[in-house]
Design an enzyme around this catalytic site. Structure first.
Site, PDB file in Angstrom:
ATOM      1  N   LYS A 227     -38.113  -6.238 -20.062  1.00  0.00           N
ATOM      2  CA  LYS A 227     -37.674  -6.083 -18.677  1.00  0.00           C
ATOM      3  C   LYS A 227     -37.807  -4.628 -18.280  1.00  0.00           C
ATOM      4  CE  LYS A 227     -35.711  -8.764 -15.564  1.00  0.00           C
ATOM      5  NZ  LYS A 227     -36.219 -10.110 -15.300  1.00  0.00           N
TER       6      LYS A 227
ATOM      7  N   GLY B  97     -24.667 -15.875  -3.732  1.00  0.00           N
ATOM      8  CA  GLY B  97     -25.883 -15.037  -3.704  1.00  0.00           C
ATOM      9  C   GLY B  97     -27.004 -15.826  -3.049  1.00  0.00           C
TER      10      GLY B  97
ATOM     11  N   GLY C 282     -30.002 -14.891  -2.019  1.00  0.00           N
ATOM     12  CA  GLY C 282     -31.246 -14.127  -2.042  1.00  0.00           C
ATOM     13  C   GLY C 282     -32.426 -15.069  -2.237  1.00  0.00           C
ATOM     14  N   HIS C 283     -33.477 -14.548  -2.869  1.00  0.00           N
ATOM     15  CA  HIS C 283     -34.698 -15.353  -3.049  1.00  0.00           C
ATOM     16  C   HIS C 283     -34.402 -16.670  -3.751  1.00  0.00           C
ATOM     17  CE1 HIS C 283     -36.569 -11.385  -2.383  1.00  0.00           C
ATOM     18  NE2 HIS C 283     -37.576 -12.093  -1.906  1.00  0.00           N
TER      19      HIS C 283
END
Ligand code: NAD
Length: 306
Positions: free
Chosen positions: A36, A138, A140-141
């Site tokens: 990552k 959340g 988001g995407h």
């Protein structure tokens, strides 16, 4: 890409996230390791500095000569991958127009949807989300894509985000909007954490009023013993690195010989449900938590690869 209080926090996050990526690829049976990259942005950052940071990151990825291949995650988009691609060819998740597999988020959401269904089936006897109340934290995407899938399947949605502009989407989906703190204590069938990590800790878990936690966020547990706390409370927790593997599974199809094929990707991503069942079966037969069972599976696959 995120804002961190200091470089030590960013480094710790990169290490925890890369460990999770290793487990994720191993449990999903992918021929990949785990890594990552974290880009720490000192604020405030304008568009020019943001682009420069992405280019620097591209140079770093390039120096690794393909040992590390990057992709979108929280705070970045397919467009950002194009900026990184100016510096290195070791980028996935580029737009379909550029020959990539596009944004992995909808695929991550599809995998989380499969994990939620497998968890509902295990805990409540039926995998059908219709009429079940799901709290998505959340938007988001991934969270937004998951909320759309669940709305389409007839689930009752409650959603939250620290960004109030996301309420518009909640309204479009007919979802109830609550504050992030309230989302953690609501009585519902599923809590789906789709924001950042560390949401499940020694304070939040005792307050949860759900039989199932299954969502997209990486590193949901503040520390490993929280998995035991969840089990003691009779809450079925879908280990994050099993439930949120859809994006990397999709990317593995992009990296496979023969190139990207969305139909093959869909079949493989839907397999997250079967992997989830395998983890729950293993946990039951060993008298372990799903977290320990998923870790054991990951370690076994890594050992086999060696
Ligand atoms: P994103 O940046 O698009 O969305 C995150 C959302 O969470 C934002 O809308 C943000 O405002 C909101 N948020 C932040 N803190 C919050 C809080 N305390 N309470 C409620 N909302 C909060 O990120 P994403 O790509 O949707 O990823 C979401 C999570 O899923 C991350 O943990 C990410 O690492 C993980 N994940 C993403 C993918 C992927 O394909 N994008 C794959 C695997 C795992």
């Amino acid at each position: 890409m995120w804002r961190y209080d200091d470089t030590r926090a960013a480094m710790r996050d990169a290490l925890r996230l890369s460990r999770a990526m290793t487990y994720k690829s191993a449990v999903a049976g992918l021929p990949l390791g785990g890594g990552k990259g974290v880009i720490m942005l000192p604020g405030p950052v304008d568009a020019r500095r943001r682009k420069a940071a992405l280019r620097d990151f591209g140079d770093t990825v390039d120096e690794l000569n393909g040992k590390y291949v990057t992709a979108e995650d929280v705070g970045t988009s397919a467009k950002d991958m194009e900026t990184i691609a100016q510096q290195t060819k070791h980028v996935t998740g580029l737009s379909r127009r550029r020959g990539g597999s596009g944004d992995p988020s909808p695929w991550t959401a599809l995998g989380v949807d499969a994990a939620i269904r497998a968890s509902l089936e295990r805990k409540l006897g039926s995998g059908d989300p219709k009429g079940r109340t799901v709290v998505v934290s959340g938007m988001g995407h991934v969270g937004a894509a998951l909320a759309k899938l669940l709305a389409r399947a007839g689930a009752e949605l409650v959603v939250t985000d620290i960004d109030r502009s996301k309420k518009q989407l909640a309204d479009q989906l007919g979802a109830r909007w609550v504050t992030p703190a309230r989302a953690l204590t609501l009585s519902a069938d599923v809590f789906a954490p789709c924001a950042l990590g560390g949401v499940l800790d020694h304070e939040s878990v005792p307050a949860l009023q759900v039989p199932i936690v299954a969502g997209a966020a990486n590193n949901q547990l503040a520390d490993d013993p929280v998995a035991d706390l969840l089990a003691e409370r009779g809450i079925l927790w879908a280990p994050d690195f099993v439930a949120n593997a859809g994006g990397i599974i999709n990317i593995s199809v992009e990296l496979a010989r023969g190139g990207y094929d969305p139909d093959r990707a869909r079949r493989k991503v839907e397999g997250v449900g079967d992997t989830m069942r395998e983890v729950y079966d293993l946990a039951q037969s060993e008298g372990d938590t799903p977290f320990s069972a998923a870790l054991a599976l990951a370690h076994r696959r890594v050992d086999e690869a060696h």
